[in-house]
Scaffold this motif. Sequence first.
Motif, PDB file in Angstrom:
ATOM      1  N   TYR A  74      85.665  50.384 -42.405  1.00  0.00           N
ATOM      2  CA  TYR A  74      84.427  49.600 -42.287  1.00  0.00           C
ATOM      3  C   TYR A  74      83.929  49.465 -40.843  1.00  0.00           C
ATOM      4  CZ  TYR A  74      85.169  48.555 -47.156  1.00  0.00           C
ATOM      5  OH  TYR A  74      85.334  48.683 -48.511  1.00  0.00           O
ATOM      6  N   GLU A  75      84.437  50.292 -39.958  1.00  0.00           N
ATOM      7  CA  GLU A  75      83.985  50.286 -38.556  1.00  0.00           C
ATOM      8  C   GLU A  75      83.992  51.724 -38.048  1.00  0.00           C
ATOM      9  OE1 GLU A  75      84.638  47.401 -34.666  1.00  0.00           O
ATOM     10  OE2 GLU A  75      86.317  47.761 -36.025  1.00  0.00           O
ATOM     11  N   PRO A  76      82.939  52.504 -38.365  1.00  0.00           N
ATOM     12  CA  PRO A  76      82.940  53.932 -38.035  1.00  0.00           C
ATOM     13  C   PRO A  76      83.104  54.236 -36.551  1.00  0.00           C
ATOM     14  CG  PRO A  76      81.170  53.412 -39.576  1.00  0.00           C
ATOM     15  CD  PRO A  76      81.741  52.108 -39.117  1.00  0.00           C
ATOM     16  N   PHE A  77      82.606  53.323 -35.701  1.00  0.00           N
ATOM     17  CA  PHE A  77      82.663  53.571 -34.261  1.00  0.00           C
ATOM     18  C   PHE A  77      83.488  52.476 -33.585  1.00  0.00           C
ATOM     19  CE2 PHE A  77      78.795  55.530 -35.803  1.00  0.00           C
ATOM     20  CZ  PHE A  77      78.848  56.799 -35.226  1.00  0.00           C
ATOM     21  N   PRO A  78      84.787  52.724 -33.361  1.00  0.00           N
ATOM     22  CA  PRO A  78      85.611  51.723 -32.666  1.00  0.00           C
ATOM     23  C   PRO A  78      85.020  51.410 -31.298  1.00  0.00           C
ATOM     24  CG  PRO A  78      86.985  53.444 -33.624  1.00  0.00           C
ATOM     25  CD  PRO A  78      85.569  53.905 -33.748  1.00  0.00           C
ATOM     26  N   THR A  79      84.824  50.135 -31.021  1.00  0.00           N
ATOM     27  CA  THR A  79      84.151  49.743 -29.775  1.00  0.00           C
ATOM     28  C   THR A  79      85.086  49.073 -28.782  1.00  0.00           C
ATOM     29  OG1 THR A  79      83.520  47.599 -30.715  1.00  0.00           O
ATOM     30  CG2 THR A  79      81.978  49.434 -30.998  1.00  0.00           C
ATOM     31  N   GLY A  80      86.221  48.587 -29.258  1.00  0.00           N
ATOM     32  CA  GLY A  80      87.134  47.901 -28.355  1.00  0.00           C
ATOM     33  C   GLY A  80      86.742  46.471 -28.057  1.00  0.00           C
ATOM     34  N   SER A  81      85.633  45.998 -28.637  1.00  0.00           N
ATOM     35  CA  SER A  81      85.232  44.615 -28.404  1.00  0.00           C
ATOM     36  C   SER A  81      86.173  43.673 -29.138  1.00  0.00           C
ATOM     37  CB  SER A  81      83.796  44.382 -28.891  1.00  0.00           C
ATOM     38  OG  SER A  81      83.693  44.628 -30.275  1.00  0.00           O
ATOM     39  N   GLY A  82      86.563  42.594 -28.466  1.00  0.00           N
ATOM     40  CA  GLY A  82      87.494  41.641 -29.051  1.00  0.00           C
ATOM     41  C   GLY A  82      86.844  40.789 -30.119  1.00  0.00           C
ATOM     42  N   SER A  83      87.700  40.090 -30.877  1.00  0.00           N
ATOM     43  CA  SER A  83      87.207  39.270 -31.975  1.00  0.00           C
ATOM     44  C   SER A  83      87.308  37.782 -31.698  1.00  0.00           C
ATOM     45  CB  SER A  83      87.991  39.601 -33.265  1.00  0.00           C
ATOM     46  OG  SER A  83      87.770  40.935 -33.658  1.00  0.00           O
ATOM     47  N   ASN A  84      87.721  37.403 -30.489  1.00  0.00           N
ATOM     48  CA  ASN A  84      87.844  35.989 -30.150  1.00  0.00           C
ATOM     49  C   ASN A  84      86.585  35.498 -29.449  1.00  0.00           C
ATOM     50  OD1 ASN A  84      90.534  35.791 -31.148  1.00  0.00           O
ATOM     51  ND2 ASN A  84      91.262  36.766 -29.260  1.00  0.00           N
ATOM     52  N   LEU A  85      86.453  34.180 -29.364  1.00  0.00           N
ATOM     53  CA  LEU A  85      85.264  33.596 -28.742  1.00  0.00           C
ATOM     54  C   LEU A  85      85.136  34.030 -27.289  1.00  0.00           C
ATOM     55  CD1 LEU A  85      82.871  31.642 -28.999  1.00  0.00           C
ATOM     56  CD2 LEU A  85      84.417  29.788 -28.351  1.00  0.00           C
ATOM     57  N   GLU A  86      86.269  34.056 -26.581  1.00  0.00           N
ATOM     58  CA  GLU A  86      86.220  34.407 -25.158  1.00  0.00           C
ATOM     59  C   GLU A  86      85.941  35.880 -24.921  1.00  0.00           C
ATOM     60  OE1 GLU A  86      90.619  34.126 -26.408  1.00  0.00           O
ATOM     61  OE2 GLU A  86      88.742  33.036 -26.739  1.00  0.00           O
ATOM     62  N   ASP A  87      85.958  36.705 -25.987  1.00  0.00           N
ATOM     63  CA  ASP A  87      85.711  38.141 -25.833  1.00  0.00           C
ATOM     64  C   ASP A  87      84.224  38.492 -25.898  1.00  0.00           C
ATOM     65  OD1 ASP A  87      88.449  38.715 -25.693  1.00  0.00           O
ATOM     66  OD2 ASP A  87      88.625  38.757 -27.875  1.00  0.00           O
ATOM     67  N   ILE A  88      83.382  37.503 -26.138  1.00  0.00           N
ATOM     68  CA  ILE A  88      81.954  37.783 -26.275  1.00  0.00           C
ATOM     69  C   ILE A  88      81.378  38.321 -24.974  1.00  0.00           C
ATOM     70  CG2 ILE A  88      79.699  36.646 -26.448  1.00  0.00           C
ATOM     71  CD1 ILE A  88      80.731  35.034 -28.737  1.00  0.00           C
ATOM     72  N   ASN A  89      80.698  39.443 -25.092  1.00  0.00           N
ATOM     73  CA  ASN A  89      80.051  40.089 -23.954  1.00  0.00           C
ATOM     74  C   ASN A  89      78.682  40.566 -24.420  1.00  0.00           C
ATOM     75  OD1 ASN A  89      79.127  42.005 -22.028  1.00  0.00           O
ATOM     76  ND2 ASN A  89      81.217  42.379 -21.335  1.00  0.00           N
ATOM     77  N   LEU A  90      77.622  40.010 -23.841  1.00  0.00           N
ATOM     78  CA  LEU A  90      76.270  40.335 -24.295  1.00  0.00           C
ATOM     79  C   LEU A  90      75.974  41.824 -24.210  1.00  0.00           C
ATOM     80  CD1 LEU A  90      74.213  37.372 -22.789  1.00  0.00           C
ATOM     81  CD2 LEU A  90      74.867  37.715 -25.163  1.00  0.00           C
ATOM     82  N   GLY A  91      76.560  42.492 -23.228  1.00  0.00           N
ATOM     83  CA  GLY A  91      76.280  43.907 -23.051  1.00  0.00           C
ATOM     84  C   GLY A  91      76.851  44.779 -24.147  1.00  0.00           C
ATOM     85  N   GLY A 102      76.952  44.448 -27.319  1.00  0.00           N
ATOM     86  CA  GLY A 102      76.144  44.551 -28.529  1.00  0.00           C
ATOM     87  C   GLY A 102      75.057  45.599 -28.462  1.00  0.00           C
ATOM     88  N   PHE A 103      74.735  46.080 -27.268  1.00  0.00           N
ATOM     89  CA  PHE A 103      73.653  47.047 -27.119  1.00  0.00           C
ATOM     90  C   PHE A 103      74.160  48.487 -27.012  1.00  0.00           C
ATOM     91  CE2 PHE A 103      71.884  43.019 -25.778  1.00  0.00           C
ATOM     92  CZ  PHE A 103      70.640  43.019 -26.396  1.00  0.00           C
ATOM     93  N   SER A 104      75.476  48.678 -27.145  1.00  0.00           N
ATOM     94  CA  SER A 104      75.999  50.041 -27.158  1.00  0.00           C
ATOM     95  C   SER A 104      75.651  50.698 -28.485  1.00  0.00           C
ATOM     96  CB  SER A 104      77.513  50.038 -26.957  1.00  0.00           C
ATOM     97  OG  SER A 104      78.170  49.461 -28.065  1.00  0.00           O
ATOM     98  N   ARG A 105      75.494  52.023 -28.469  1.00  0.00           N
ATOM     99  CA  ARG A 105      75.086  52.729 -29.686  1.00  0.00           C
ATOM    100  C   ARG A 105      76.077  52.518 -30.819  1.00  0.00           C
ATOM    101  NH1 ARG A 105      74.857  59.174 -29.636  1.00  0.00           N
ATOM    102  NH2 ARG A 105      77.088  58.778 -29.371  1.00  0.00           N
ATOM    103  N   GLY A 106      77.374  52.625 -30.529  1.00  0.00           N
ATOM    104  CA  GLY A 106      78.387  52.462 -31.562  1.00  0.00           C
ATOM    105  C   GLY A 106      78.359  51.077 -32.190  1.00  0.00           C
ATOM    106  N   GLN A 107      78.218  50.040 -31.345  1.00  0.00           N
ATOM    107  CA  GLN A 107      78.215  48.677 -31.867  1.00  0.00           C
ATOM    108  C   GLN A 107      76.968  48.410 -32.701  1.00  0.00           C
ATOM    109  OE1 GLN A 107      80.901  46.042 -31.103  1.00  0.00           O
ATOM    110  NE2 GLN A 107      79.914  45.874 -33.105  1.00  0.00           N
ATOM    111  N   LEU A 108      75.831  48.914 -32.280  1.00  0.00           N
ATOM    112  CA  LEU A 108      74.591  48.722 -33.038  1.00  0.00           C
ATOM    113  C   LEU A 108      74.682  49.381 -34.417  1.00  0.00           C
ATOM    114  CD1 LEU A 108      71.887  49.253 -30.255  1.00  0.00           C
ATOM    115  CD2 LEU A 108      72.346  47.124 -31.497  1.00  0.00           C
TER     116      LEU A 108
END
Length: 462
Positions: free
Chosen positions: A238-255, A257-263
């Motif tokens: 259910y995640e075709p493009f692994p992004t390495g973004s964390g799942s915790n509150l402190e892992d939030i990074n606005l940048g 979300g604008f990567s092609r894989g994450q979008l």
Amino acid sequence: MMYDRMIVSKMTLPEKKLISICKWIGGNVLFSELLESDQRSPLITFQIPELITKFLGMGSGKLGVVAPSIQFWLAIAVILAIWILVSLVISLVSYHFIILPRKLRNKKKSDDNKSEENFEITPYLIGFGLLMPFCVMFPFYEVKYFNIQNKVIRFICTLGPITAFFRVSEAMFGFMPAHTVDSVSNTMIYNAVPVEVKFNNMGPMKSSWGDAKGNLIKFGAFMLLLGAYSSFLSDYSYEPFPTGSGSNLEDINLGNGFSRGQLINNALAAILFQLYLTTFGYGITTLTSLGGVQQLPMMLNPIFESKSPSDFWGRKWNLVVHGLLKRGVYKPVRTRFSRMTASTATFIASGIFHEWILAVLFSPEYNELEGDACIPPSCYRPGFGRSTLFFIWNAIIIAMEYLIGGAAIFQLAKRHLPSVIVSILVSSLGLPMGHWFMNDYVRSDYFEDGQLGFPLVVRVPG
């Protein structure tokens, strides 16, 4: 776990028998152990030509089709039936201690030609002090004592309590839909199911066999569509493009979300959520139609048919929850504060109750297992706080629509762009932050548990 055994050892014999009965119901009626993992075998198998498997990069060309689990849907029906019984008690208490006193006060005020309303604390003590806390705590005990492990079944356990929670707020502040308070039986029917039953001055509007048949056909069609879509995404966890973004509150990074894989991940997950809510919505409305009452639809294809952010959240996405939040949060706040404040409070309330859903879904793993003992996806620690931030982001979008949505450039785009393009642009406004909300479902085994309810194309070893 040791603490639980100590508690059980101190229980009286009737309490132990009650727990034993709950465990039996969980295992034999709710199929808790059977639905903990996918044990289905393919009904048919077929071979994909080697040329195609090489082109697609598939490791194996042998596939199979598994049928939906009947036990999965039976368990959902039982959970809904249990809640109907519980809701009858809530409705009786709500009607006699909250709704009826308000009706009597309103009648007295009308007879005396008074405009002011006398404040009575008892309805609020019953609502805030008894009924709402009960709704919050009930699913935790339900999943614990019935030993429900399947996370989608756990999600179903939250539907009745969350609708009852906000309907208690509607009752306290006088914003229940018309005719739902005309009689105690109307209130019982309104609270019984996690959809919005239609009422007129004669009571609940009656459904026909045609209504039930139409809902059943749509339920079957969306079940097939969701099965096909899940067959594709499940091959990528259910995640075709692994992004390495964390799942915790402190892992939030606005940048991020604008990567092609994450979008792309967020877009695919958003469609998956829409399909889930639409499918389960038609499943529940099929049952209520067979029960003889009409109801409002749950979803109206928001991703591909919304004309604005307010249209997306207010008239297309999860209309049941929209109605609950509008009458249970927005209108009470709006009586004393501005529209912007009421809208913000509504989105924050939405975020908080979604955090509560996560607590039910992932209890008790996230607070009982420590260190390396908790291994995703079967054991998962949710990133509390991220859902609330996601809904705050959407509150900001709605506020911006109020402020600048009437500008000429936006009106020009609405008039001249194809409607599907407008809808995709609207949906894209929340897309970069979608993983703040969706990661906990995507990276746990939530959707793997949900696969049990649908026909699925799976890889067959060999």
